[in-house]
Design a protein around this motif. Structure first.
Motif, short mmCIF file in Angstrom:
data_model
loop_
_atom_site.label_atom_id
_atom_site.label_comp_id
_atom_site.label_asym_id
_atom_site.label_seq_id
_atom_site.Cartn_x
_atom_site.Cartn_y
_atom_site.Cartn_z
N LEU A 60 -97.22 -39.23 39.59
CA LEU A 60 -98.09 -39.58 38.46
C LEU A 60 -97.37 -39.41 37.13
O LEU A 60 -97.95 -38.99 36.14
N GLU B 116 -97.55 -34.48 39.81
CA GLU B 116 -97.60 -34.43 41.27
C GLU B 116 -96.28 -34.89 41.89
O GLU B 116 -96.20 -35.90 42.59
N ALA C 285 -102.88 -29.26 33.92
CA ALA C 285 -103.71 -28.78 32.80
C ALA C 285 -105.12 -28.42 33.22
O ALA C 285 -105.74 -27.56 32.62
N LEU D 65 -97.52 -32.75 31.45
CA LEU D 65 -98.01 -33.82 30.58
C LEU D 65 -99.01 -34.71 31.32
O LEU D 65 -100.02 -35.13 30.79
N ASN D 66 -98.69 -34.99 32.59
CA ASN D 66 -99.46 -35.97 33.35
C ASN D 66 -100.52 -35.27 34.20
O ASN D 66 -100.47 -34.07 34.40
N PRO D 67 -101.48 -36.06 34.73
CA PRO D 67 -102.46 -35.46 35.65
C PRO D 67 -101.72 -34.74 36.79
O PRO D 67 -100.69 -35.24 37.25
N HIS D 68 -102.24 -33.62 37.21
CA HIS D 68 -101.65 -32.84 38.31
C HIS D 68 -100.18 -32.49 38.02
O HIS D 68 -99.38 -32.35 38.95
#
Lengths: 326, 358
Positions: free
Chosen positions: A216, A212, A244, A206-209
């Motif tokens: 994040l 991580e 993504a 769902l989140n960036p990276h």
């Protein structure tokens, strides 16, 4: 074996858009298909005459046969004559009525699949009918608690865990229960409607990276990973959660049958980028087969003979193929 | 030997190149890039890193170049046979293992970035270019930063920074980057969007586009379809676009993401404002990463990341540390070369060594 081809119910959608034109053009391209339009027959005839398309259109009544070589039409009255390129709220109810009648054709087994043309959400809402999209409307109509929207192009299939909702509501909408149901639907339909014996699904974070490691965002750790584990235990072949922005690299795509994106804009811009070919929309989880064009009403070119029927043609072909798998 | 075999009236600008995480592909792409003629034609590339790591990597790759420890770059020779390194000597080679995330390498990578920023702030180097760092190893070393952009903002005392991604036709600035999707929605505010539009406009002009045509993405699906799926378009994005237009900037929006990015890739927009990390990064990587089917690996990874709003020039590769292929010596240096080329485009000798990015 032409007589054995499944009957496809088709709604051309918004009467002022390119829907009627692309339906007639597509019908001309695949005369062997058994197509049953649900629309105002006068509108179709008028469009065929104006654009000199020469399509044979036959009024159809329940109980009659649908034959290849002409376009059968279950007539639904327009509220007022449609003018290409100009929306009319008065015809908003007509658009929904064609969808209702077409849905009842597939639910009663008179047609094997539903293929939909473009509608204009704004004008339907302006007409006083809350409507957030075909997918949601058809789910309500068929009492289906959960459906999954999937976009399919020749090189890529993307299913969406959430569809038309504000981005700030997306994180709350990703629940363990919902995600598991979504994965079950995608897995089931890939298997039974696409004929893939052991489909592999790549699940996006769902989140960036993909969060991580929790730096994040926590949804990957708290929701997505546990659900994937549970689904693997049921025998699903799942990869992820994958960040993504690297999920669409060719080696990753080649290695899976579908991608499950967490929200609309995670998956769709990639599909629309040239290189994957014509994208079409498939609704998974419904009690019937439904495919759709992935473009809008294109009011600016409606009625001019310029509209490209290829997306509808792909939607018809996939619906037919799925119906044959079924 | 002269800098690049030609007589120069003034020496080429000195660029500081941090080699990135020692265990990553950073040292490999840095080594390949700094001895390439494309780079030597535009700058004197001074690597900030560790001499021992660099020597090991150069040997592993079989490059015919000598790694030299250089404290004072002025008398140094910059040519295809020499890799000049400001040696921070912070890697214990007995604990160095390509592909392994650990605190030692995180600390080392962090120190390279700090040093290269200092060199630019004091005017020793004209621009900085950074190799990839690994956020987890940086965090393991006790530095709570989301990425380079945040480190640069801190150590240059800059409030408003933005990250510009560049790849052929696609130039994207993000309203937020390394925050959760939940936080990203809260950061979609008129003032931040307007700042991003202004920074993007200025950056496009700096890289030579006279009248940039900009597009701003919506936050919600279909840019909310007139308020059906959210209100940020109406309340935050549109007012920012109108304020930018009032300043004479050629900008349109909010535009649905699935329309804006394909159009930008096709050349309809010179720059795009993305509302959050993945919105801009997904289309960017789809175009920027070129896969070699027969070799079964990336043949080219060309994305460049430029930090806007800083008092110094900073460009970077946009790919990650690629730990899984570190030590195999197959990484493409295209992005590093392009990052250095963009630093040179941003550098304006007439405006002094600390030419600002925005």
């Amino acid at each position: 074996m032409i007589a054995d081809l499944p009957i496809l119910a088709v709604t051309p959608g918004e009467p002022a858009g390119v829907g009627p034109e692309i339906l007639l053009k597509a019908a001309n391209r695949v005369p062997q298909f058994r197509l049953l339009a649900v629309a105002d027959i006068g509108l179709l005839r008028q469009t065929a005459d104006q654009l000199d398309l020469g399509t044979r259109i036959q009024r159809w009544q329940p109980g009659e046969s649908v034959n290849a070589g002409s376009l059968a039409c279950l007539h639904v009255d327009l509220a007022e004559p449609a003018t290409s390129g100009t929306l009319s709220a008065r015809n908003g109810a007509y658009v929904l009525e064609t969808l209702r009648q077409a849905t009842s054709l597939v639910q009663s087994g008179q047609a094997a699949a539903l293929v939909t043309g473009p509608v204009h959400k704004g004008i339907i809402n302006d007409a006083g009918h809350p409507f957030s999209g075909h997918t949601e409307f058809l789910a309500d109509l068929s009492d289906t608690p959960r459906v999954v929207m999937m976009l399919a192009a020749p090189g890529l299939r993307v299913a969406l865990a959430t569809t038309h909702l504000p981005l700030r509501d997306v994180a709350d909408a990703i629940t363990a229960e919902g995600l598991e149901k979504t994965l079950r639907i995608v897995h089931h339909d890939l298997k039974h409607r696409f004929g893939l014996s052991n489909p592999r699904i790549q699940v996006l974070g769902l989140n960036p990276h993909a969060g991580e490691g929790g730096h994040l965002g926590m949804e990957e750790i708290e929701i997505i990973e546990p659900v994937m584990e549970a689904c693997r235990a049921m025998g699903m072949d799942l990869v992820g959660p994958v960040p993504a922005d690297t999920a669409f690299n060719p080696p990753r795509l080649r290695d899976c049958d579908a991608v499950l994106a967490m929200y609309h804009d995670q998956g769709l811009p990639v599909l629309k980028h040239a290189g994957f070919g014509e994208a079409i929309n498939v609704t998974l989880g419904l009690p019937f087969i439904r495919t759709s064009v992935d473009h809008g009403t294109a009011l600016d070119i409606a009625g001019q003979g310029k509209a490209d029927e290829n997306s509808l043609l792909q939607a018809l072909s996939l619906a037919q193929e799925m119906a044959l798998h079924h | 030997m002269s800098t690049n075999g030609q007589a120069q009236t003034s020496p080429l600008p000195l660029f500081g190149i941090s080699m990135g995480d020692p265990a990553s592909i950073g040292p490999e792409v840095t080594a390949r890039a700094v001895i390439s003629q494309e780079v030597l034609d535009i700058c004197r590339p001074w690597v900030v890193g560790d001499v021992n790591v660099m020597r090991r990597v150069v040997q592993g790759m079989g490059l015919e170049a000598e790694v030299v420890s250089v404290e004072d770059p002025e008398p140094a020779q910059f040519n295809a046979a020499t890799i000049n390194v400001l040696d921070l000597a912070n890697v214990d080679m007995s604990r160095w293992k390509p592909g392994e995330v650990n605190a030692m390498c995180g600390q080392a990578a962090f120190e390279y970035v700090r040093r290269v920023i200092e060199l630019a702030m004091e005017g020793t180097v004209a621009a900085t270019v950074t190799g990839p760092i690994h956020k987890e190893s940086i965090n393991l070393a006790g530095h709570a930063f989301g990425g380079h952009t945040e480190i640069y903002a801190r150590y240059t005392n800059t409030d408003k920074v933005a990250m510009l991604l560049v790849e052929e036709n696609l130039r994207v600035v993000h309203v937020s980057t390394h925050v959760s999707l939940r936080e990203a929605c809260d950061l979609v505010r008129k003032d931040r969007i307007l700042d991003s539009i202004i920074l993007l406009d200025q950056a496009c002009k700096r890289i030579g586009i006279e009248r940039p045509r900009l597009g701003v993405a919506g936050l919600n699906p279909h840019a909310s379809d007139g308020g059906l799926f959210g209100h940020e378009e109406e309340r935050e994005i549109l007012p920012a676009v109108e304020a930018a237009q009032a300043r004479g900037i050629q900008v349109q929006g909010p535009i649905p993401a699935d329309t804006l990015f394909p159009k930008a890739i096709g050349g309809m927009y010179d720059g795009c404002v993305a509302m959050y990390h993945d919105q801009g990064h997904i289309p960017f990587k789809v175009v920027g990463f070129q896969w070699n089917e027969s070799a079964g690996r990336m043949k080219s990874v060309r994305g460049v990341n430029i930090t806007l709003g800083l008092p110094i020039i900073r460009t970077s590769v946009d790919h990650g540390t690629a730990m899984e292929i570190a030590g195999q010596y197959v990484a493409s240096a295209d992005a590093m070369q392009l990052a250095i080329a963009y630093a040179a485009r941003l550098y304006r000798p007439q405006s002094g060594a600390t030419a600002a990015c925005a």
